[in-house]
Write an enzyme that holds these catalytic residues in place. Structure first.
Site, PDB file in Angstrom:
ATOM      1  N   GLY A   1      77.104  29.245  63.812  1.00  0.00           N
ATOM      2  CA  GLY A   1      77.851  29.934  64.868  1.00  0.00           C
ATOM      3  C   GLY A   1      79.197  29.336  65.219  1.00  0.00           C
TER       4      GLY A   1
ATOM      5  N   MET B   1      73.916  37.357  58.316  1.00  0.00           N
ATOM      6  CA  MET B   1      73.675  37.502  56.882  1.00  0.00           C
ATOM      7  C   MET B   1      72.628  38.578  56.575  1.00  0.00           C
ATOM      8  SD  MET B   1      76.010  35.436  56.194  1.00  0.00           S
ATOM      9  CE  MET B   1      76.068  34.981  54.481  1.00  0.00           C
TER      10      MET B   1
ATOM     11  N   LEU C   1      73.617  45.789  56.669  1.00  0.00           N
ATOM     12  CA  LEU C   1      73.241  46.826  57.646  1.00  0.00           C
ATOM     13  C   LEU C   1      73.143  48.180  56.962  1.00  0.00           C
ATOM     14  CD1 LEU C   1      75.609  45.489  60.421  1.00  0.00           C
ATOM     15  CD2 LEU C   1      73.101  45.377  60.442  1.00  0.00           C
TER      16      LEU C   1
ATOM     17  N   ASN D   1      83.640  42.485  61.355  1.00  0.00           N
ATOM     18  CA  ASN D   1      83.034  41.391  60.590  1.00  0.00           C
ATOM     19  C   ASN D   1      84.113  40.425  60.137  1.00  0.00           C
ATOM     20  OD1 ASN D   1      80.956  40.019  59.057  1.00  0.00           O
ATOM     21  ND2 ASN D   1      81.791  40.950  57.205  1.00  0.00           N
TER      22      ASN D   1
ATOM     23  N   HIS E   1      84.826  37.775  56.921  1.00  0.00           N
ATOM     24  CA  HIS E   1      84.340  37.457  55.582  1.00  0.00           C
ATOM     25  C   HIS E   1      85.225  36.360  54.994  1.00  0.00           C
ATOM     26  CE1 HIS E   1      82.376  38.051  51.743  1.00  0.00           C
ATOM     27  NE2 HIS E   1      83.573  38.010  51.179  1.00  0.00           N
TER      28      HIS E   1
ATOM     29  N   VAL F   1      79.165  47.018  51.250  1.00  0.00           N
ATOM     30  CA  VAL F   1      79.072  45.597  51.616  1.00  0.00           C
ATOM     31  C   VAL F   1      80.474  44.973  51.607  1.00  0.00           C
ATOM     32  CG1 VAL F   1      78.168  43.340  50.924  1.00  0.00           C
ATOM     33  CG2 VAL F   1      76.726  45.370  50.762  1.00  0.00           C
ATOM     34  N   ASP F   2      80.853  44.337  52.710  1.00  0.00           N
ATOM     35  CA  ASP F   2      82.167  43.694  52.869  1.00  0.00           C
ATOM     36  C   ASP F   2      83.307  44.668  52.612  1.00  0.00           C
ATOM     37  OD1 ASP F   2      80.987  41.241  53.598  1.00  0.00           O
ATOM     38  OD2 ASP F   2      80.636  40.749  51.510  1.00  0.00           O
TER      39      ASP F   2
ATOM     40  N   GLU G   1      88.815  26.936  59.201  1.00  0.00           N
ATOM     41  CA  GLU G   1      89.791  26.644  60.254  1.00  0.00           C
ATOM     42  C   GLU G   1      90.613  27.903  60.576  1.00  0.00           C
ATOM     43  OE1 GLU G   1      91.734  22.952  59.110  1.00  0.00           O
ATOM     44  OE2 GLU G   1      93.365  23.462  60.494  1.00  0.00           O
TER      45      GLU G   1
HETATM   46  C1  GAR Z   1      81.642  32.064  57.908  1.00  0.00           C
HETATM   47  O1  GAR Z   1      82.401  31.416  56.922  1.00  0.00           O
HETATM   48  C2  GAR Z   1      81.725  33.560  57.750  1.00  0.00           C
HETATM   49  O2  GAR Z   1      82.991  34.000  57.308  1.00  0.00           O
HETATM   50  C3  GAR Z   1      80.676  33.796  56.699  1.00  0.00           C
HETATM   51  O3  GAR Z   1      79.610  32.943  57.047  1.00  0.00           O
HETATM   52  C4  GAR Z   1      80.144  31.802  57.703  1.00  0.00           C
HETATM   53  C5  GAR Z   1      79.429  31.633  59.024  1.00  0.00           C
HETATM   54  O4  GAR Z   1      79.803  30.437  59.628  1.00  0.00           O
HETATM   55  N1  GAR Z   1      80.266  35.164  56.668  1.00  0.00           N
HETATM   56  C6  GAR Z   1      79.895  35.806  55.548  1.00  0.00           C
HETATM   57  O5  GAR Z   1      79.826  35.256  54.473  1.00  0.00           O
HETATM   58  C7  GAR Z   1      79.554  37.272  55.732  1.00  0.00           C
HETATM   59  N2  GAR Z   1      79.701  37.973  54.527  1.00  0.00           N
HETATM   60  P1  GAR Z   1      79.622  30.246  61.190  1.00  0.00           P
HETATM   61  O6  GAR Z   1      78.141  30.531  61.492  1.00  0.00           O
HETATM   62  O7  GAR Z   1      79.946  28.806  61.417  1.00  0.00           O
HETATM   63  O8  GAR Z   1      80.541  31.175  61.886  1.00  0.00           O
END
Ligand code: GAR
Length: 237
Positions: free
Chosen positions: A18, A97, A100, A114, A116, A151-152, A179
Protein backbone atom coordinates in the site's frame (compact mmCIF):
# COMPACT_ATOMS: atom_id res chain seq x y z
CA UNK A 1 -16.20 9.53 8.88
CA UNK A 2 -18.05 12.74 8.08
CA UNK A 3 -17.38 13.96 4.56
CA UNK A 4 -16.31 17.51 3.89
CA UNK A 5 -18.59 19.23 1.39
CA UNK A 6 -17.24 19.32 -2.13
CA UNK A 7 -14.79 16.45 -1.79
CA UNK A 8 -15.32 13.31 -3.86
CA UNK A 9 -15.67 10.23 -1.68
CA UNK A 10 -13.10 7.75 -2.92
CA UNK A 11 -12.24 4.14 -2.13
CA UNK A 12 -8.72 2.75 -2.55
CA UNK A 13 -8.46 -0.97 -3.35
CA UNK A 14 -5.22 -2.71 -2.39
CA UNK A 15 -3.71 -6.18 -2.22
CA UNK A 16 -0.36 -5.52 -0.54
CA UNK A 17 1.97 -3.06 1.12
CA UNK A 18 0.00 0.00 0.00
CA UNK A 19 2.72 2.56 -0.69
CA UNK A 20 0.62 4.18 -3.43
CA UNK A 21 -2.34 4.13 -1.06
CA UNK A 22 -0.15 5.92 1.52
CA UNK A 23 0.76 8.57 -1.08
CA UNK A 24 -2.94 9.11 -1.82
CA UNK A 25 -3.79 9.29 1.89
CA UNK A 26 -1.01 11.84 2.44
CA UNK A 27 -2.32 14.00 -0.40
CA UNK A 28 -5.90 13.71 0.84
CA UNK A 29 -4.84 14.81 4.33
CA UNK A 30 -4.85 18.33 2.86
CA UNK A 31 -8.43 19.64 3.17
CA UNK A 32 -7.99 21.37 -0.20
CA UNK A 33 -7.40 18.03 -1.97
CA UNK A 34 -10.55 17.27 -4.03
CA UNK A 35 -10.82 13.59 -3.04
CA UNK A 36 -11.65 12.32 0.43
CA UNK A 37 -10.52 8.75 1.10
CA UNK A 38 -13.70 7.21 2.51
CA UNK A 39 -12.56 3.56 2.44
CA UNK A 40 -9.50 1.37 1.99
CA UNK A 41 -10.55 -2.12 0.91
CA UNK A 42 -8.20 -5.10 0.61
CA UNK A 43 -8.81 -8.50 -0.94
CA UNK A 44 -6.39 -10.06 1.58
CA UNK A 45 -6.53 -9.70 5.35
CA UNK A 46 -2.71 -9.66 5.45
CA UNK A 47 -2.35 -6.64 3.14
CA UNK A 48 0.20 -4.40 4.85
CA UNK A 49 -1.58 -1.23 3.74
CA UNK A 50 -4.58 -1.97 6.00
CA UNK A 51 -2.65 -1.10 9.16
CA UNK A 52 -1.36 2.13 7.59
CA UNK A 53 -4.90 3.14 6.63
CA UNK A 54 -6.29 2.32 10.06
CA UNK A 55 -3.48 4.33 11.69
CA UNK A 56 -4.48 7.26 9.48
CA UNK A 57 -8.07 6.98 10.75
CA UNK A 58 -9.48 5.79 7.42
CA UNK A 59 -12.25 3.14 7.44
CA UNK A 60 -11.00 -0.23 6.21
CA UNK A 61 -12.69 -3.36 4.91
CA UNK A 62 -11.48 -6.80 3.86
CA UNK A 63 -13.23 -8.86 1.21
CA UNK A 64 -11.12 -11.99 0.90
CA UNK A 65 -10.96 -13.05 -2.74
CA UNK A 66 -9.69 -16.57 -1.97
CA UNK A 67 -13.07 -18.03 -0.87
CA UNK A 68 -14.52 -16.74 -4.17
CA UNK A 69 -12.09 -18.70 -6.35
CA UNK A 70 -13.90 -19.33 -9.66
CA UNK A 71 -16.64 -16.83 -8.78
CA UNK A 72 -15.34 -13.41 -9.75
CA UNK A 73 -18.87 -11.96 -9.92
CA UNK A 74 -19.57 -13.13 -6.37
CA UNK A 75 -16.36 -11.48 -5.13
CA UNK A 76 -17.20 -8.26 -6.95
CA UNK A 77 -20.75 -8.23 -5.56
CA UNK A 78 -19.25 -8.29 -2.07
CA UNK A 79 -16.80 -5.49 -3.00
CA UNK A 80 -19.61 -3.46 -4.56
CA UNK A 81 -21.69 -3.81 -1.37
CA UNK A 82 -18.81 -2.26 0.64
CA UNK A 83 -18.38 0.55 -1.90
CA UNK A 84 -22.09 1.37 -1.76
CA UNK A 85 -22.17 1.08 2.03
CA UNK A 86 -19.39 3.71 2.22
CA UNK A 87 -21.13 5.85 -0.39
CA UNK A 88 -18.07 6.23 -2.63
CA UNK A 89 -18.14 7.93 -6.03
CA UNK A 90 -14.62 7.06 -7.22
CA UNK A 91 -12.50 3.91 -6.96
CA UNK A 92 -8.68 4.00 -7.12
CA UNK A 93 -6.85 0.70 -7.64
CA UNK A 94 -3.46 0.82 -5.94
CA UNK A 95 -1.65 -2.48 -6.34
CA UNK A 96 -4.98 -4.33 -6.44
CA UNK A 97 -3.97 -7.60 -8.06
CA UNK A 98 -7.35 -8.88 -9.25
CA UNK A 99 -8.62 -8.71 -12.81
CA UNK A 100 -12.06 -7.11 -12.75
CA UNK A 101 -14.98 -8.37 -14.85
CA UNK A 102 -16.40 -6.26 -17.69
CA UNK A 103 -19.60 -5.91 -15.64
CA UNK A 104 -17.81 -4.31 -12.68
CA UNK A 105 -15.74 -2.10 -14.98
CA UNK A 106 -18.88 -0.95 -16.82
CA UNK A 107 -20.62 -0.13 -13.52
CA UNK A 108 -17.72 2.19 -12.62
CA UNK A 109 -16.92 3.51 -16.09
CA UNK A 110 -15.07 6.82 -15.90
CA UNK A 111 -14.84 6.53 -12.11
CA UNK A 112 -12.35 3.65 -11.81
CA UNK A 113 -8.66 4.51 -12.02
CA UNK A 114 -5.50 2.39 -11.85
CA UNK A 115 -1.76 2.81 -11.62
CA UNK A 116 0.46 0.48 -13.58
CA UNK A 117 4.26 0.23 -13.37
CA UNK A 118 5.13 0.75 -17.05
CA UNK A 119 4.66 3.26 -19.81
CA UNK A 120 1.49 1.70 -21.23
CA UNK A 121 0.73 0.32 -23.74
CA UNK A 122 4.21 -1.16 -23.28
CA UNK A 123 4.42 -4.02 -20.78
CA UNK A 124 0.86 -4.62 -19.57
CA UNK A 125 0.53 -7.42 -17.01
CA UNK A 126 3.09 -8.62 -14.48
CA UNK A 127 6.90 -8.38 -14.09
CA UNK A 128 7.06 -5.07 -15.93
CA UNK A 129 10.51 -4.09 -14.67
CA UNK A 130 12.11 -7.42 -15.59
CA UNK A 131 10.53 -7.20 -19.05
CA UNK A 132 11.65 -3.58 -19.56
CA UNK A 133 15.23 -4.59 -18.72
CA UNK A 134 15.06 -7.62 -21.02
CA UNK A 135 13.74 -5.45 -23.86
CA UNK A 136 16.61 -2.98 -23.41
CA UNK A 137 14.38 0.10 -23.30
CA UNK A 138 16.13 3.31 -22.26
CA UNK A 139 13.05 4.88 -20.67
CA UNK A 140 10.57 3.15 -18.37
CA UNK A 141 7.96 4.47 -15.99
CA UNK A 142 4.39 4.34 -14.80
CA UNK A 143 0.92 5.15 -16.04
CA UNK A 144 -2.28 6.28 -14.35
CA UNK A 145 -5.29 5.35 -16.47
CA UNK A 146 -9.02 4.97 -16.34
CA UNK A 147 -9.93 1.29 -16.36
CA UNK A 148 -11.63 -0.27 -19.36
CA UNK A 149 -12.45 -3.93 -19.95
CA UNK A 150 -8.99 -5.00 -21.24
CA UNK A 151 -6.21 -5.74 -18.73
CA UNK A 152 -4.14 -2.57 -18.12
CA UNK A 153 -6.10 -0.73 -20.78
CA UNK A 154 -8.09 2.49 -20.75
CA UNK A 155 -7.68 6.23 -21.32
CA UNK A 156 -4.32 7.46 -20.01
CA UNK A 157 -4.42 10.32 -17.51
CA UNK A 158 -0.73 10.73 -16.71
CA UNK A 159 2.64 9.07 -17.16
CA UNK A 160 6.04 9.53 -15.57
CA UNK A 161 9.23 8.35 -17.28
CA UNK A 162 12.53 7.43 -15.66
CA UNK A 163 15.85 6.49 -17.26
CA UNK A 164 16.99 2.88 -17.26
CA UNK A 165 20.58 2.95 -15.99
CA UNK A 166 23.52 0.69 -16.83
CA UNK A 167 23.65 -2.15 -14.30
CA UNK A 168 20.04 -1.68 -13.21
CA UNK A 169 18.38 -4.60 -11.46
CA UNK A 170 14.61 -5.03 -11.56
CA UNK A 171 14.50 -3.97 -7.90
CA UNK A 172 16.52 -0.79 -8.51
CA UNK A 173 14.39 0.10 -11.51
CA UNK A 174 11.17 -0.66 -9.58
CA UNK A 175 12.26 1.68 -6.79
CA UNK A 176 12.98 4.48 -9.29
CA UNK A 177 9.57 4.00 -10.90
CA UNK A 178 7.74 3.72 -7.55
CA UNK A 179 9.05 7.12 -6.48
CA UNK A 180 7.35 8.59 -9.54
CA UNK A 181 4.17 6.55 -8.96
CA UNK A 182 3.85 8.33 -5.64
CA UNK A 183 4.01 11.73 -7.41
CA UNK A 184 1.83 11.05 -10.39
CA UNK A 185 -1.05 9.12 -8.77
CA UNK A 186 -2.10 11.83 -6.29
CA UNK A 187 -2.04 14.38 -9.11
CA UNK A 188 -4.14 12.27 -11.47
CA UNK A 189 -6.68 11.33 -8.79
CA UNK A 190 -7.07 15.01 -7.94
CA UNK A 191 -7.89 15.85 -11.58
CA UNK A 192 -10.49 13.12 -11.70
CA UNK A 193 -12.04 14.04 -8.34
CA UNK A 194 -12.18 17.70 -9.35
CA UNK A 195 -14.05 16.85 -12.56
CA UNK A 196 -11.23 18.07 -14.80
CA UNK A 197 -11.08 14.90 -16.96
CA UNK A 198 -13.02 14.56 -20.21
CA UNK A 199 -12.96 11.50 -22.46
CA UNK A 200 -13.26 11.86 -26.22
CA UNK A 201 -12.68 9.04 -28.71
CA UNK A 202 -11.16 6.88 -25.98
CA UNK A 203 -8.58 9.50 -25.00
CA UNK A 204 -8.49 11.52 -21.78
CA UNK A 205 -8.19 15.30 -21.73
CA UNK A 206 -7.27 17.07 -18.51
CA UNK A 207 -8.46 20.66 -18.24
CA UNK A 208 -5.64 23.01 -17.28
CA UNK A 209 -2.92 20.36 -17.49
CA UNK A 210 0.55 21.69 -18.30
CA UNK A 211 2.99 19.71 -20.47
CA UNK A 212 6.73 19.85 -19.73
CA UNK A 213 8.86 22.02 -21.95
CA UNK A 214 11.69 19.54 -22.30
CA UNK A 215 12.26 16.03 -23.60
CA UNK A 216 13.92 13.27 -21.60
CA UNK A 217 16.81 11.69 -23.52
CA UNK A 218 18.69 8.63 -22.31
CA UNK A 219 21.59 8.42 -22.76
CA UNK A 220 22.37 12.09 -23.14
CA UNK A 221 23.73 12.81 -26.61
CA UNK A 222 26.98 14.33 -25.39
CA UNK A 223 29.10 16.48 -27.72
CA UNK A 224 27.39 17.18 -31.01
CA UNK A 225 30.28 15.58 -32.94
CA UNK A 226 29.16 12.18 -31.62
CA UNK A 227 25.73 12.60 -33.16
CA UNK A 228 26.59 13.80 -36.67
CA UNK A 229 28.44 11.63 -39.19
CA UNK A 230 32.02 12.72 -39.89
CA UNK A 231 31.90 14.98 -42.96
CA UNK A 232 33.67 13.59 -45.99
CA UNK A 233 36.48 15.81 -47.12
CA UNK A 234 36.72 16.17 -50.90
CA UNK A 235 40.18 15.53 -52.29
CA UNK A 236 42.39 13.06 -54.10
CA UNK A 237 41.61 9.42 -53.35
C1 GAR B 1 2.82 -0.69 -7.68
O1 GAR B 1 4.07 -0.64 -8.31
C2 GAR B 1 1.70 -0.64 -8.69
O2 GAR B 1 2.00 0.18 -9.80
C3 GAR B 1 1.62 -2.09 -9.09
O3 GAR B 1 1.77 -2.81 -7.89
C4 GAR B 1 2.59 -2.05 -7.01
C5 GAR B 1 1.87 -1.91 -5.69
O4 GAR B 1 2.70 -1.31 -4.75
N1 GAR B 1 0.38 -2.38 -9.73
C6 GAR B 1 0.24 -3.29 -10.71
O5 GAR B 1 1.15 -3.97 -11.10
C7 GAR B 1 -1.16 -3.40 -11.28
N2 GAR B 1 -1.13 -3.93 -12.58
P1 GAR B 1 2.07 -0.59 -3.48
O6 GAR B 1 1.17 -1.63 -2.79
O7 GAR B 1 3.25 -0.26 -2.63
O8 GAR B 1 1.32 0.60 -3.94
Amino acid sequence: MAGRPGRTRTAILISGRGSNMAALLAAAADPAYPAEIALVLANRADAGGLALAAAAGVPTAVVESRPFRGDREGFERAVQAELLHHDVALVALAGFMRVLTPGFVAAWEGRLVNIHPSLLPAFPGLDTHERALAAGVRLHGCTVHLVSAGVDEGPILAQAAVPVLPGDTAAALAARVLEQEHRVYPAALAWLAAGRVRIAAGRAMVAGAVAPGTALLNPLPGPLALLTPTPRVAGPE
